[in-house]
Design a protein around this motif. Structure first.
Motif, mmCIF file in Angstrom:
data_model
loop_
_atom_site.group_PDB
_atom_site.id
_atom_site.type_symbol
_atom_site.label_atom_id
_atom_site.label_comp_id
_atom_site.label_asym_id
_atom_site.label_seq_id
_atom_site.Cartn_x
_atom_site.Cartn_y
_atom_site.Cartn_z
ATOM 1 N N ASP A 3 0.830 -1.207 0.000
ATOM 2 C CA ASP A 3 0.000 0.000 0.000
ATOM 3 C C ASP A 3 0.863 1.255 0.000
ATOM 4 O O ASP A 3 0.527 2.254 -0.650
ATOM 5 C CB ASP A 3 -0.914 0.011 1.229
ATOM 6 C CG ASP A 3 -1.985 -1.068 1.167
ATOM 7 O OD1 ASP A 3 -2.254 -1.554 0.050
ATOM 8 O OD2 ASP A 3 -2.534 -1.418 2.225
ATOM 9 N N VAL A 4 1.972 1.205 0.736
ATOM 10 C CA VAL A 4 2.868 2.361 0.801
ATOM 11 C C VAL A 4 3.537 2.585 -0.548
ATOM 12 O O VAL A 4 3.658 3.723 -1.015
ATOM 13 C CB VAL A 4 3.926 2.163 1.906
ATOM 14 C CG1 VAL A 4 4.932 3.312 1.890
ATOM 15 C CG2 VAL A 4 3.260 2.067 3.269
ATOM 16 N N VAL A 5 3.966 1.503 -1.192
ATOM 17 C CA VAL A 5 4.583 1.617 -2.518
ATOM 18 C C VAL A 5 3.598 2.231 -3.506
ATOM 19 O O VAL A 5 3.958 3.105 -4.305
ATOM 20 C CB VAL A 5 5.059 0.229 -3.004
ATOM 21 C CG1 VAL A 5 5.498 0.299 -4.467
ATOM 22 C CG2 VAL A 5 6.210 -0.272 -2.141
ATOM 23 N N ARG A 6 2.335 1.791 -3.441
ATOM 24 C CA ARG A 6 1.315 2.347 -4.335
ATOM 25 C C ARG A 6 1.058 3.819 -4.029
ATOM 26 O O ARG A 6 0.863 4.630 -4.940
ATOM 27 C CB ARG A 6 0.020 1.538 -4.214
ATOM 28 C CG ARG A 6 0.068 0.188 -4.918
ATOM 29 C CD ARG A 6 -1.328 -0.395 -5.067
ATOM 30 N NE ARG A 6 -1.905 -0.738 -3.771
ATOM 31 C CZ ARG A 6 -1.776 -1.924 -3.190
ATOM 32 N NH1 ARG A 6 -1.088 -2.882 -3.796
ATOM 33 N NH2 ARG A 6 -2.339 -2.166 -2.021
ATOM 34 N N ALA A 7 1.066 4.161 -2.741
ATOM 35 C CA ALA A 7 0.839 5.558 -2.363
ATOM 36 C C ALA A 7 1.954 6.452 -2.903
ATOM 37 O O ALA A 7 1.693 7.559 -3.395
ATOM 38 C CB ALA A 7 0.749 5.677 -0.842
ATOM 39 N N PHE A 8 3.185 5.976 -2.821
ATOM 40 C CA PHE A 8 4.291 6.744 -3.390
ATOM 41 C C PHE A 8 4.118 6.885 -4.904
ATOM 42 O O PHE A 8 4.378 7.952 -5.473
ATOM 43 C CB PHE A 8 5.627 6.065 -3.074
ATOM 44 C CG PHE A 8 6.227 6.488 -1.760
ATOM 45 C CD1 PHE A 8 6.633 7.798 -1.548
ATOM 46 C CD2 PHE A 8 6.399 5.573 -0.729
ATOM 47 C CE1 PHE A 8 7.189 8.192 -0.341
ATOM 48 C CE2 PHE A 8 6.952 5.954 0.483
ATOM 49 C CZ PHE A 8 7.347 7.269 0.685
ATOM 50 N N ALA A 9 3.687 5.803 -5.550
ATOM 51 C CA ALA A 9 3.491 5.849 -7.002
ATOM 52 C C ALA A 9 2.433 6.884 -7.373
ATOM 53 O O ALA A 9 2.582 7.627 -8.355
ATOM 54 C CB ALA A 9 3.096 4.468 -7.516
ATOM 55 N N GLN A 10 1.364 6.958 -6.582
ATOM 56 C CA GLN A 10 0.314 7.939 -6.844
ATOM 57 C C GLN A 10 0.824 9.366 -6.665
ATOM 58 O O GLN A 10 0.300 10.301 -7.270
ATOM 59 C CB GLN A 10 -0.874 7.681 -5.917
ATOM 60 C CG GLN A 10 -1.624 6.390 -6.228
ATOM 61 C CD GLN A 10 -2.679 6.065 -5.185
ATOM 62 O OE1 GLN A 10 -2.849 6.803 -4.210
ATOM 63 N NE2 GLN A 10 -3.381 4.954 -5.376
ATOM 64 N N ALA A 11 1.863 9.505 -5.818
ATOM 65 C CA ALA A 11 2.463 10.827 -5.609
ATOM 66 C C ALA A 11 3.572 11.111 -6.618
ATOM 67 O O ALA A 11 4.264 12.127 -6.510
ATOM 68 C CB ALA A 11 3.013 10.927 -4.186
ATOM 69 N N GLY A 12 3.747 10.186 -7.564
ATOM 70 C CA GLY A 12 4.754 10.386 -8.598
ATOM 71 C C GLY A 12 6.149 9.944 -8.209
ATOM 72 O O GLY A 12 7.129 10.312 -8.863
ATOM 73 N N VAL A 13 6.251 9.137 -7.148
ATOM 74 C CA VAL A 13 7.557 8.654 -6.676
ATOM 75 C C VAL A 13 7.601 7.141 -6.848
ATOM 76 O O VAL A 13 6.753 6.423 -6.314
ATOM 77 C CB VAL A 13 7.793 9.015 -5.192
ATOM 78 C CG1 VAL A 13 9.137 8.463 -4.728
ATOM 79 C CG2 VAL A 13 7.724 10.517 -5.000
ATOM 80 N N GLY A 16 10.695 0.558 -5.168
ATOM 81 C CA GLY A 16 10.451 -0.870 -5.322
ATOM 82 C C GLY A 16 10.080 -1.553 -4.024
ATOM 83 O O GLY A 16 9.517 -2.652 -4.024
ATOM 84 N N SER A 17 10.415 -0.919 -2.898
ATOM 85 C CA SER A 17 10.125 -1.502 -1.594
ATOM 86 C C SER A 17 10.131 -0.393 -0.554
ATOM 87 O O SER A 17 10.380 0.776 -0.877
ATOM 88 C CB SER A 17 11.175 -2.561 -1.230
ATOM 89 O OG SER A 17 12.418 -1.936 -0.928
ATOM 90 N N THR A 18 9.865 -0.767 0.688
ATOM 91 C CA THR A 18 9.913 0.213 1.776
ATOM 92 C C THR A 18 11.136 -0.011 2.653
ATOM 93 O O THR A 18 11.152 0.399 3.816
ATOM 94 C CB THR A 18 8.640 0.135 2.640
ATOM 95 O OG1 THR A 18 8.490 -1.201 3.156
ATOM 96 C CG2 THR A 18 7.423 0.507 1.830
ATOM 97 N N ARG A 19 12.165 -0.656 2.112
ATOM 98 C CA ARG A 19 13.406 -0.820 2.868
ATOM 99 C C ARG A 19 14.032 0.546 3.120
ATOM 100 O O ARG A 19 13.950 1.447 2.281
ATOM 101 C CB ARG A 19 14.388 -1.714 2.122
ATOM 102 C CG ARG A 19 13.959 -3.172 2.040
ATOM 103 C CD ARG A 19 15.111 -4.034 1.543
ATOM 104 N NE ARG A 19 14.767 -5.442 1.550
ATOM 105 C CZ ARG A 19 14.328 -6.109 0.496
ATOM 106 N NH1 ARG A 19 14.193 -5.476 -0.662
ATOM 107 N NH2 ARG A 19 14.039 -7.390 0.574
ATOM 108 N N ARG A 20 14.684 0.666 4.254
ATOM 109 C CA ARG A 20 15.193 1.973 4.665
ATOM 110 C C ARG A 20 16.157 2.563 3.651
ATOM 111 O O ARG A 20 16.073 3.748 3.314
ATOM 112 C CB ARG A 20 15.876 1.842 6.028
ATOM 113 C CG ARG A 20 16.509 3.143 6.501
ATOM 114 C CD ARG A 20 17.014 3.037 7.910
ATOM 115 N NE ARG A 20 17.682 4.262 8.319
ATOM 116 C CZ ARG A 20 18.034 4.544 9.560
ATOM 117 N NH1 ARG A 20 17.780 3.678 10.518
ATOM 118 N NH2 ARG A 20 18.636 5.673 9.850
#
Length: 210
Positions: A3-13, A16-20
């Protein structure tokens, strides 16, 4: 995480993962609070209410400590993560009235031992300074991120290959090649079924007839 990856994609970012290590390369105001949330969430999972119910009774944290519990002779704990209590949790530990807690720490022992036995010039130089070893490693290899450097060094010593382990190992190999090669050789010997011996004489697996 998806969900976080998709949220970043929607923001134009694109991530590939949420690794630090990947998030830190992203210039977005959500990155800093997200990394902090992930850190606090790990603490809650490992040392939250269930940990409190299972391991704290009558005001005492009661793990089972096992001296020499590994083939290398290290101490371990049976449950409760007694050797890995986060700093934020340690602040809850206080002495009873009339008593005092005495804290002793083998200061950054693992990388100093690795420097001594591998004879890696770079790591020996860092270990010989009268400064924080992990900070010195971070200045050389991890853009000044001490916490990242500590995780990377300990991950290399103890054989971490999941998460960011392999990426960190590659970074350390470039900076401290002899130290990482020493660990690699021992790991390879174990994987091939050969005898691995510590400097104190312990072997893994046990020597024949032991």
């Amino acid at each position: 995480p998806a969900d976080v990856v998709r949220a970043f994609a929607q923001a134009g970012v694109k991530v590939g993962s949420t690794r630090r290590w990947e998030l830190e390369s992203v210039d977005h105001p959500a990155v800093k609070p997200l990394i902090e949330y992930k850190k606090l969430y790990r603490i809650w999972v490992a040392h939250g209410w269930s940990w409190l119910q299972d391991w704290v009774r009558d005001g005492r944290f009661r793990p089972e400590f096992l001296a020499g519990g590994t083939v290398t002779g290290r101490w371990v704990t049976n449950g409760g993560g007694g050797l890995q209590i986060p700093k934020v949790i340690r602040r809850a530990v206080v002495a009873d009235p009339g008593w005092r807690l005495v804290v002793a720490d083998a200061d950054q022992m693992e990388p100093r031992v690795l420097a001594a036995i591998s004879r890696d010039p770079g790591l020996m130089e860092v270990a010989g300074r009268e400064t924080d070893l992990y900070q010195s490693v971070s200045d050389r290899a991890f853009s000044g991120d001490r916490a990242h450097a500590k995780l990377a060094v300990l991950g290399a010593v103890y054989g971490q290959t999941s998460g960011d382990g392999l990426k960190n190992l590659a970074t350390l190999r470039r900076r401290f090649p002899r130290a990482v090669a020493y660990v690699d050789d021992a790991a390879r010997a174990g994987e091939e079924g050969r005898l691995v011996r510590t400097w104190l004489g312990r072997t893994c697996p046990p020597a024949a007839g032991a």
